[in-house]
Write a protein that holds these residues in place. Structure first.
Motif, PDB file in Angstrom:
ATOM      1  N   MET A   1       0.861  -1.163   0.000  1.00  0.00           N
ATOM      2  CA  MET A   1       0.000   0.000   0.000  1.00  0.00           C
ATOM      3  C   MET A   1       0.908   1.227   0.000  1.00  0.00           C
ATOM      4  O   MET A   1       1.874   1.277   0.738  1.00  0.00           O
ATOM      5  N   PRO A   2       0.618   2.237  -0.811  1.00  0.00           N
ATOM      6  CA  PRO A   2       1.443   3.437  -0.806  1.00  0.00           C
ATOM      7  C   PRO A   2       1.524   4.054   0.579  1.00  0.00           C
ATOM      8  O   PRO A   2       0.601   3.936   1.374  1.00  0.00           O
ATOM      9  N   ARG A  68      -2.178  -4.869   3.751  1.00  0.00           N
ATOM     10  CA  ARG A  68      -0.931  -4.914   2.988  1.00  0.00           C
ATOM     11  C   ARG A  68      -0.790  -6.283   2.333  1.00  0.00           C
ATOM     12  O   ARG A  68      -1.121  -7.304   2.922  1.00  0.00           O
ATOM     13  N   TYR A  69      -0.251  -6.310   1.128  1.00  0.00           N
ATOM     14  CA  TYR A  69      -0.095  -7.558   0.391  1.00  0.00           C
ATOM     15  C   TYR A  69       0.766  -8.548   1.161  1.00  0.00           C
ATOM     16  O   TYR A  69       0.432  -9.722   1.272  1.00  0.00           O
ATOM     17  N   TYR A  97      -4.651  -4.264  -9.763  1.00  0.00           N
ATOM     18  CA  TYR A  97      -3.671  -4.038 -10.833  1.00  0.00           C
ATOM     19  C   TYR A  97      -2.485  -4.995 -10.748  1.00  0.00           C
ATOM     20  O   TYR A  97      -1.443  -4.745 -11.339  1.00  0.00           O
ATOM     21  N   PHE A  98      -2.596  -6.072  -9.987  1.00  0.00           N
ATOM     22  CA  PHE A  98      -1.527  -7.069  -9.814  1.00  0.00           C
ATOM     23  C   PHE A  98      -0.216  -6.422  -9.397  1.00  0.00           C
ATOM     24  O   PHE A  98       0.864  -6.853  -9.784  1.00  0.00           O
ATOM     25  N   GLU A  99      -0.314  -5.385  -8.554  1.00  0.00           N
ATOM     26  CA  GLU A  99       0.878  -4.652  -8.114  1.00  0.00           C
ATOM     27  C   GLU A  99       1.522  -5.252  -6.865  1.00  0.00           C
ATOM     28  O   GLU A  99       2.605  -4.837  -6.482  1.00  0.00           O
ATOM     29  N   ASN A 100       0.836  -6.188  -6.205  1.00  0.00           N
ATOM     30  CA  ASN A 100       1.352  -6.815  -4.986  1.00  0.00           C
ATOM     31  C   ASN A 100       1.706  -5.787  -3.909  1.00  0.00           C
ATOM     32  O   ASN A 100       2.679  -5.953  -3.180  1.00  0.00           O
ATOM     33  N   LYS A 101       0.872  -4.737  -3.796  1.00  0.00           N
ATOM     34  CA  LYS A 101       1.076  -3.719  -2.761  1.00  0.00           C
ATOM     35  C   LYS A 101       0.052  -3.869  -1.649  1.00  0.00           C
ATOM     36  O   LYS A 101       0.382  -3.699  -0.487  1.00  0.00           O
ATOM     37  N   TRP A 102      -1.202  -4.157  -2.005  1.00  0.00           N
ATOM     38  CA  TRP A 102      -2.251  -4.366  -1.013  1.00  0.00           C
ATOM     39  C   TRP A 102      -3.279  -5.323  -1.589  1.00  0.00           C
ATOM     40  O   TRP A 102      -3.328  -5.565  -2.788  1.00  0.00           O
TER      41      TRP A 102
END
Length: 112
Positions: A1-2, A68-69, A97-102
């Motif tokens: 997560m940003p 969080r991811y 978005y498959f960003e693995n952030k959250w």
């Protein structure tokens, strides 16, 4: 997560897994027990109450839980989430978005 969104993770939730336990008679049964506790944001999505026959009430309350991811990557649909005396059944898990952030976990409250 940003970083600018991580301050929204203010709720401490418990992840419950269906584990085998032995009862007093020595029989094995399945029971939901806490696996871990993580920080999350809980966002109410929709809610409805429907009155059914015989004065029973059916509720459908859904929430989106953001974690969080790295903290939630092992969460599956077979698990449950517990927060502040409320139990939630996992309906869908989304990795935006498959960003693995959250992860966004869509749940329905279970009435007991």
């Amino acid at each position: 997560m940003p970083k600018h969104q991580s301050n929204k993770l203010k709720k401490r939730i418990s992840i419950l897994g269906n584990v085998e336990v032995e009862d007093r008679l020595g029989e094995t049964t399945n029971k939901f027990e806490r696996i871990k506790t993580i920080w999350a944001e809980i966002v109410p999505q929709t809610g409805s109450l429907q009155k059914q026959a015989a004065d029973t009430i059916l509720t459908n309350v859904t929430h989106k839980i953001k974690v969080r991811y790295t903290a939630g990557q092992d969460i599956t649909k077979e698990m449950q989430i517990q927060f502040n005396g409320h139990t939630f059944e996992i309906k869908y898990i989304l990795n935006p978005y498959f960003e693995n952030k959250w992860l966004e976990i869509f749940v329905q409250e279970v009435l007991q």
